[in-house]
Scaffold this motif. Structure first.
Motif, PDB file in Angstrom:
ATOM      1  N   HIS A  10      48.088  37.898  31.640  1.00 50.75           N
ATOM      2  CA  HIS A  10      47.484  38.138  30.323  1.00 50.75           C
ATOM      3  C   HIS A  10      48.487  38.868  29.431  1.00 50.75           C
ATOM      4  CE1 HIS A  10      44.487  39.126  27.296  1.00 50.75           C
ATOM      5  NE2 HIS A  10      44.736  40.419  27.453  1.00 50.75           N
ATOM      6  N   ILE A  11      49.124  39.889  29.968  1.00 53.46           N
ATOM      7  CA  ILE A  11      50.110  40.655  29.199  1.00 53.46           C
ATOM      8  C   ILE A  11      51.314  39.782  28.848  1.00 53.46           C
ATOM      9  CG2 ILE A  11      51.728  42.597  29.294  1.00 53.46           C
ATOM     10  CD1 ILE A  11      49.547  44.045  31.024  1.00 53.46           C
ATOM     11  N   ILE A  12      51.787  38.986  29.789  1.00 52.56           N
ATOM     12  CA  ILE A  12      52.931  38.087  29.527  1.00 52.56           C
ATOM     13  C   ILE A  12      52.586  37.098  28.415  1.00 52.56           C
ATOM     14  CG2 ILE A  12      54.319  36.210  30.520  1.00 52.56           C
ATOM     15  CD1 ILE A  12      54.080  37.816  33.232  1.00 52.56           C
ATOM     16  N   ALA A  13      51.411  36.496  28.493  1.00 53.33           N
ATOM     17  CA  ALA A  13      51.005  35.531  27.460  1.00 53.33           C
ATOM     18  C   ALA A  13      50.872  36.213  26.107  1.00 53.33           C
ATOM     19  CB  ALA A  13      49.685  34.860  27.861  1.00 53.33           C
ATOM     20  N   MET A  59      48.548  31.816  22.727  1.00 51.66           N
ATOM     21  CA  MET A  59      47.263  32.343  22.262  1.00 51.66           C
ATOM     22  C   MET A  59      46.144  31.865  23.185  1.00 51.66           C
ATOM     23  SD  MET A  59      45.165  31.726  18.684  1.00 51.66           S
ATOM     24  CE  MET A  59      44.878  29.992  19.034  1.00 51.66           C
ATOM     25  N   ILE A  60      46.142  30.596  23.506  1.00 48.74           N
ATOM     26  CA  ILE A  60      45.083  30.034  24.349  1.00 48.74           C
ATOM     27  C   ILE A  60      45.087  30.683  25.728  1.00 48.74           C
ATOM     28  CG2 ILE A  60      44.325  27.918  25.533  1.00 48.74           C
ATOM     29  CD1 ILE A  60      45.314  26.410  22.949  1.00 48.74           C
ATOM     30  N   VAL A  61      46.262  30.822  26.332  1.00 55.88           N
ATOM     31  CA  VAL A  61      46.362  31.447  27.655  1.00 55.88           C
ATOM     32  C   VAL A  61      45.934  32.910  27.588  1.00 55.88           C
ATOM     33  CG1 VAL A  61      47.950  32.104  29.512  1.00 55.88           C
ATOM     34  CG2 VAL A  61      48.105  29.831  28.492  1.00 55.88           C
ATOM     35  N   THR A  62      46.354  33.617  26.538  1.00 56.56           N
ATOM     36  CA  THR A  62      45.952  35.018  26.365  1.00 56.56           C
ATOM     37  C   THR A  62      44.439  35.136  26.308  1.00 56.56           C
ATOM     38  OG1 THR A  62      47.993  35.547  25.169  1.00 56.56           O
ATOM     39  CG2 THR A  62      46.129  37.034  24.842  1.00 56.56           C
ATOM     40  N   LEU A  63      43.804  34.275  25.535  1.00 56.87           N
ATOM     41  CA  LEU A  63      42.343  34.327  25.392  1.00 56.87           C
ATOM     42  C   LEU A  63      41.629  33.977  26.696  1.00 56.87           C
ATOM     43  CD1 LEU A  63      42.010  32.697  21.862  1.00 56.87           C
ATOM     44  CD2 LEU A  63      41.842  35.125  22.449  1.00 56.87           C
ATOM     45  N   ILE A  64      42.090  32.955  27.376  1.00 55.83           N
ATOM     46  CA  ILE A  64      41.464  32.562  28.645  1.00 55.83           C
ATOM     47  C   ILE A  64      41.571  33.686  29.669  1.00 55.83           C
ATOM     48  CG2 ILE A  64      41.685  31.011  30.644  1.00 55.83           C
ATOM     49  CD1 ILE A  64      42.407  28.782  28.583  1.00 55.83           C
ATOM     50  N   LEU A  65      42.770  34.245  29.799  1.00 55.05           N
ATOM     51  CA  LEU A  65      42.957  35.312  30.784  1.00 55.05           C
ATOM     52  C   LEU A  65      42.215  36.580  30.390  1.00 55.05           C
ATOM     53  CD1 LEU A  65      46.725  34.760  31.650  1.00 55.05           C
ATOM     54  CD2 LEU A  65      44.722  34.119  33.011  1.00 55.05           C
ATOM     55  N   LEU A  69      39.441  38.439  32.601  1.00 60.22           N
ATOM     56  CA  LEU A  69      39.434  39.876  32.908  1.00 60.22           C
ATOM     57  C   LEU A  69      38.080  40.501  32.583  1.00 60.22           C
ATOM     58  CD1 LEU A  69      42.962  40.951  31.611  1.00 60.22           C
ATOM     59  CD2 LEU A  69      42.145  41.073  33.977  1.00 60.22           C
ATOM     60  N   LEU A  70      37.513  40.124  31.444  1.00 62.96           N
ATOM     61  CA  LEU A  70      36.197  40.659  31.084  1.00 62.96           C
ATOM     62  C   LEU A  70      35.119  40.214  32.072  1.00 62.96           C
ATOM     63  CD1 LEU A  70      36.238  40.394  27.199  1.00 62.96           C
ATOM     64  CD2 LEU A  70      36.254  42.481  28.597  1.00 62.96           C
ATOM     65  N   HIS A  71      35.306  39.032  32.655  1.00 66.03           N
ATOM     66  CA  HIS A  71      34.373  38.553  33.680  1.00 66.03           C
ATOM     67  C   HIS A  71      34.431  39.469  34.911  1.00 66.03           C
ATOM     68  CE1 HIS A  71      32.192  35.823  36.324  1.00 66.03           C
ATOM     69  NE2 HIS A  71      33.202  35.900  37.170  1.00 66.03           N
ATOM     70  N   TYR A  72      35.644  39.912  35.271  1.00 63.00           N
ATOM     71  CA  TYR A  72      35.818  40.781  36.427  1.00 63.00           C
ATOM     72  C   TYR A  72      35.448  42.230  36.145  1.00 63.00           C
ATOM     73  CZ  TYR A  72      37.899  37.500  39.683  1.00 63.00           C
ATOM     74  OH  TYR A  72      38.098  36.468  40.547  1.00 63.00           O
ATOM     75  N   ILE A  73      35.559  42.642  34.886  1.00 61.59           N
ATOM     76  CA  ILE A  73      35.255  44.031  34.515  1.00 61.59           C
ATOM     77  C   ILE A  73      34.265  44.010  33.341  1.00 61.59           C
ATOM     78  CG2 ILE A  73      36.248  46.296  34.022  1.00 61.59           C
ATOM     79  CD1 ILE A  73      39.013  45.069  34.703  1.00 61.59           C
ATOM     80  N   PRO A  74      33.030  43.576  33.580  1.00 59.84           N
ATOM     81  CA  PRO A  74      32.079  43.428  32.482  1.00 59.84           C
ATOM     82  C   PRO A  74      31.702  44.749  31.817  1.00 59.84           C
ATOM     83  CG  PRO A  74      30.984  43.073  34.591  1.00 59.84           C
ATOM     84  CD  PRO A  74      32.452  43.189  34.871  1.00 59.84           C
TER      85      PRO A  74
END
Length: 141
Positions: A10-13, A59-65, A69-74
């Motif tokens: 996510h950070i790389i993207a 942008m797309i990869v950043t948003l997906i990742l 992350l939000l799915h794992y840390i709701p």
């Protein structure tokens, strides 16, 4: 362990996305200053390749990742700092789309903006990036 991999990519993207958002308006500056057709044509190609090859995929990869992350840390969704960060993400996406519009105008020769305008416009993503990093690292509220 998977969470750390998702976060790293996510950070790389995000870094790739912002690198493109820093460079694209700089190309607009030079494009707006160009006086010959060969230069303008070259900038059209460079801008299009940067947008299609780096900015939009990143942008797309950043948003997906980020969503992953939000799915794992709701629990982050209830944090005020995350609401502020997501607001900056939405503003950055808007900036991205405005860049696409300016790119099309420059390619068509219909842009009314000067190189001075694009020099100022180029600084906007810096504000977004600084805000996001502070919000994620410091979590001030």
């Amino acid at each position: 362990m998977l969470l750390l991999w998702i976060k790293a990519f996510h950070i790389i993207a995000m870094v790739c996305w912002f690198a493109a958002l820093f460079y694209l308006p700089r190309l607009f500056v030079y494009h707006a200053m160009s006086e010959d057709q060969i230069s303008r044509d070259r900038f059209v190609i460079m801008e299009r390749k940067l947008m299609r090859g780096i900015a939009t995929p990143s942008m797309i990869v950043t948003l997906i990742l980020g969503l992953w992350l939000l799915h794992y840390i709701p629990g982050y969704l209830s944090a005020p700092w995350m609401h502020a960060k997501l607001t900056l993400v939405v503003l950055t996406m808007g900036y991205h789309h405005i860049c696409a519009r300016y790119m099309k105008q420059l390619a068509a020769g219909t842009s009314n903006h000067s190189h001075k305008f694009f020099r100022v416009f180029n600084e906007i993503p810096v504000i977004f990036l600084v805000g996001m990093v502070i919000l994620v690292v410091v979590k001030p509220f």
